[in-house]
Design a protein around this motif. Structure first.
Motif, short mmCIF file in Angstrom:
data_model
loop_
_atom_site.label_atom_id
_atom_site.label_comp_id
_atom_site.label_asym_id
_atom_site.label_seq_id
_atom_site.Cartn_x
_atom_site.Cartn_y
_atom_site.Cartn_z
N ALA A 98 0.81 -1.21 0.00
CA ALA A 98 0.00 0.00 0.00
C ALA A 98 0.85 1.26 0.00
CB ALA A 98 -0.92 0.00 1.22
N LEU A 99 2.17 1.11 0.04
CA LEU A 99 3.04 2.27 0.10
C LEU A 99 2.95 3.07 -1.19
CD1 LEU A 99 6.29 0.77 1.65
CD2 LEU A 99 4.61 2.20 2.79
N GLN A 100 3.21 4.37 -1.06
CA GLN A 100 3.34 5.26 -2.20
C GLN A 100 4.82 5.64 -2.29
OE1 GLN A 100 0.82 5.72 -4.10
NE2 GLN A 100 -0.82 4.99 -2.78
N PRO A 101 5.33 5.93 -3.44
CA PRO A 101 4.72 5.90 -4.76
C PRO A 101 4.87 4.54 -5.42
CG PRO A 101 6.91 6.74 -4.92
CD PRO A 101 6.69 6.42 -3.45
N VAL A 102 4.48 4.43 -6.70
CA VAL A 102 4.67 3.19 -7.47
C VAL A 102 5.43 3.52 -8.75
CG1 VAL A 102 3.54 1.26 -8.61
CG2 VAL A 102 2.54 2.22 -6.53
N PRO A 103 6.76 3.33 -8.77
CA PRO A 103 7.53 3.58 -10.00
C PRO A 103 7.23 2.51 -11.05
CG PRO A 103 8.93 3.53 -8.03
CD PRO A 103 7.62 2.95 -7.65
N VAL A 104 7.04 2.94 -12.29
CA VAL A 104 6.74 2.02 -13.39
C VAL A 104 7.78 2.24 -14.48
CG1 VAL A 104 5.02 1.25 -15.05
CG2 VAL A 104 4.28 2.14 -12.84
N GLN A 105 8.71 1.31 -14.61
CA GLN A 105 9.79 1.44 -15.59
C GLN A 105 9.53 0.55 -16.81
OE1 GLN A 105 13.20 0.93 -12.42
NE2 GLN A 105 14.05 1.98 -14.22
N PRO A 106 9.75 1.06 -18.03
CA PRO A 106 9.70 0.20 -19.21
C PRO A 106 10.73 -0.91 -19.09
CG PRO A 106 9.78 2.52 -19.84
CD PRO A 106 10.08 2.46 -18.37
N PRO A 107 10.42 -2.13 -19.51
CA PRO A 107 11.36 -3.24 -19.29
C PRO A 107 12.63 -3.18 -20.11
CG PRO A 107 9.44 -3.98 -20.53
CD PRO A 107 9.14 -2.59 -20.08
N GLN A 108 12.57 -2.58 -21.32
CA GLN A 108 13.74 -2.59 -22.20
C GLN A 108 13.88 -1.26 -22.93
OE1 GLN A 108 13.09 -6.06 -24.74
NE2 GLN A 108 14.50 -7.25 -23.47
N ALA A 109 15.12 -0.95 -23.31
CA ALA A 109 15.42 0.21 -24.14
C ALA A 109 16.62 -0.15 -25.01
CB ALA A 109 15.72 1.44 -23.30
N LEU A 110 16.62 0.35 -26.25
CA LEU A 110 17.70 0.05 -27.20
C LEU A 110 18.14 1.35 -27.87
CD1 LEU A 110 19.44 -2.03 -28.79
CD2 LEU A 110 17.55 -2.19 -30.42
N TYR A 111 19.43 1.65 -27.77
CA TYR A 111 19.99 2.86 -28.38
C TYR A 111 21.30 2.50 -29.07
CZ TYR A 111 16.67 5.78 -25.82
OH TYR A 111 15.52 6.36 -25.34
N ALA A 112 21.64 3.29 -30.09
CA ALA A 112 22.93 3.14 -30.74
C ALA A 112 24.00 3.88 -29.94
CB ALA A 112 22.87 3.68 -32.17
N GLU A 113 25.22 3.38 -30.00
CA GLU A 113 26.31 4.06 -29.31
C GLU A 113 26.43 5.49 -29.84
OE1 GLU A 113 30.36 2.43 -27.70
OE2 GLU A 113 30.67 3.03 -29.78
N GLY A 114 26.59 6.44 -28.90
CA GLY A 114 26.70 7.84 -29.27
C GLY A 114 25.40 8.61 -29.17
N GLU A 115 24.26 7.91 -29.13
CA GLU A 115 22.98 8.57 -28.96
C GLU A 115 22.77 8.96 -27.49
OE1 GLU A 115 20.23 6.61 -32.50
OE2 GLU A 115 20.08 5.80 -30.47
N THR A 116 21.74 9.75 -27.23
CA THR A 116 21.35 10.06 -25.86
C THR A 116 20.29 9.06 -25.42
OG1 THR A 116 21.85 12.42 -26.03
CG2 THR A 116 20.32 11.75 -24.31
N ALA A 117 20.64 8.21 -24.48
CA ALA A 117 19.68 7.24 -23.94
C ALA A 117 18.79 7.96 -22.92
CB ALA A 117 20.40 6.07 -23.29
N VAL A 118 17.49 7.76 -23.03
CA VAL A 118 16.53 8.39 -22.13
C VAL A 118 15.76 7.29 -21.40
CG1 VAL A 118 14.58 9.96 -21.92
CG2 VAL A 118 16.32 10.37 -23.67
#
Length: 246
Positions: free
Chosen positions: A19-39
């Motif tokens: 019942a605790l707050q907050p509830v962080p919800v993270q996307p399971p995967q991310a894919l970026y090319a080297e040199g890009e800005t990963a968000v």
């Protein structure tokens, strides 16, 4: 307080404080090319980001989590000396989300990134489930040097259970997906969690075990393990040779 203690504490509080707050919800995967800005996004399903501090952790395969930084609700940033100025925390009040930018992201920064929201000296502390960041390209990327499949299904007589081991060797960075299928249909029953090992040369190897009842395999069934290494784009499939009924 070490990153391992912080992460363990967050998991305990998550389990015992639904019942605790907050509830962080993270996307399971991310894919970026080297040199890009990963968000990397960490929105809150409940709670307001201005009420909480956020911690960001990095965990590479077969390694312990490492604290990147703490972003206080007063805007103060306390960053570990192991991480440079390319790691930029942002509070997006409109989206009610914490954000971690990694500018000019590097292959070696392929890892799982965890966010942890905390308040009141850890009386409230809940982590997300982590985002697996894979960075493609770059000179240090290595596709698996070999993929092989071992199984007792090739024996002349059939046992009640078919045991199979799928192994991928010497790849980098350390995220690799192994899936099993029967006649083209993905299966999870009888599949043990994949194990990843860090080799002495800095590369990784991974394995997955399948234990499946022979009764679930029809005549001539095609059992395959499929391997995907996202950073290199390498794919491989290996098939079992069916045993013969005794």
């Amino acid at each position: 307080m070490s990153s391992q203690i912080l992460l363990c504490l967050s998991l305990v509080l998550s389990i015992h404080g639904g019942a605790l707050q907050p509830v962080p919800v993270q996307p399971p995967q991310a894919l970026y090319a080297e040199g890009e800005t990963a968000v990397l996004q960490c929105p809150l399903e409940r709670g307001k980001i201005q009420d909480y501090h956020v911690f960001w952790f990095q965990q590479k395969p077969a390694s312990h989590p490492t604290l990147i930084l703490k972003h206080g609700n007063n805007g103060q940033i306390d960053k570990s000396s192991k991480f440079d100025a390319r790691f930029v925390p942002i509070r997006d009040a409109t989206a009610n989300a914490y954000v971690l930018q990694i500018q000019r992201v590097r292959t070696e920064e392929s890892a799982t990134y965890w966010c942890l929201a905390e308040a009141n000296y850890f009386s409230i502390a809940v982590s997300g489930k982590g985002t697996q960041l894979s960075v493609r390209g770059g000179t240090s990327v290595k596709e698996p040097s070999s993929v092989f499949l071992l199984s007792d299904a090739s024996q002349r007589s059939c046992s009640s259970t078919v045991h199979a081991l799928c192994v991928a060797e010497q790849f980098y960075p350390g995220f690799l997906e192994i899936k099993w299928s029967i006649d083209g249909k993905d299966i999870t029953e009888g599949v043990m969690p994949s194990q990843v090992m860090l080799n002495k040369d800095g590369s990784y190897s991974a394995s997955s075990i399948l234990n499946i009842s022979h009764n679930l395999l029809g005549p001539g069934a095609s059992v395959k393990c499929s391997v995907l290494h996202q950073s290199s784009g390498a794919k491989a499939e290996r098939s079992l040779t069916q045993c013969q009924a005794s």
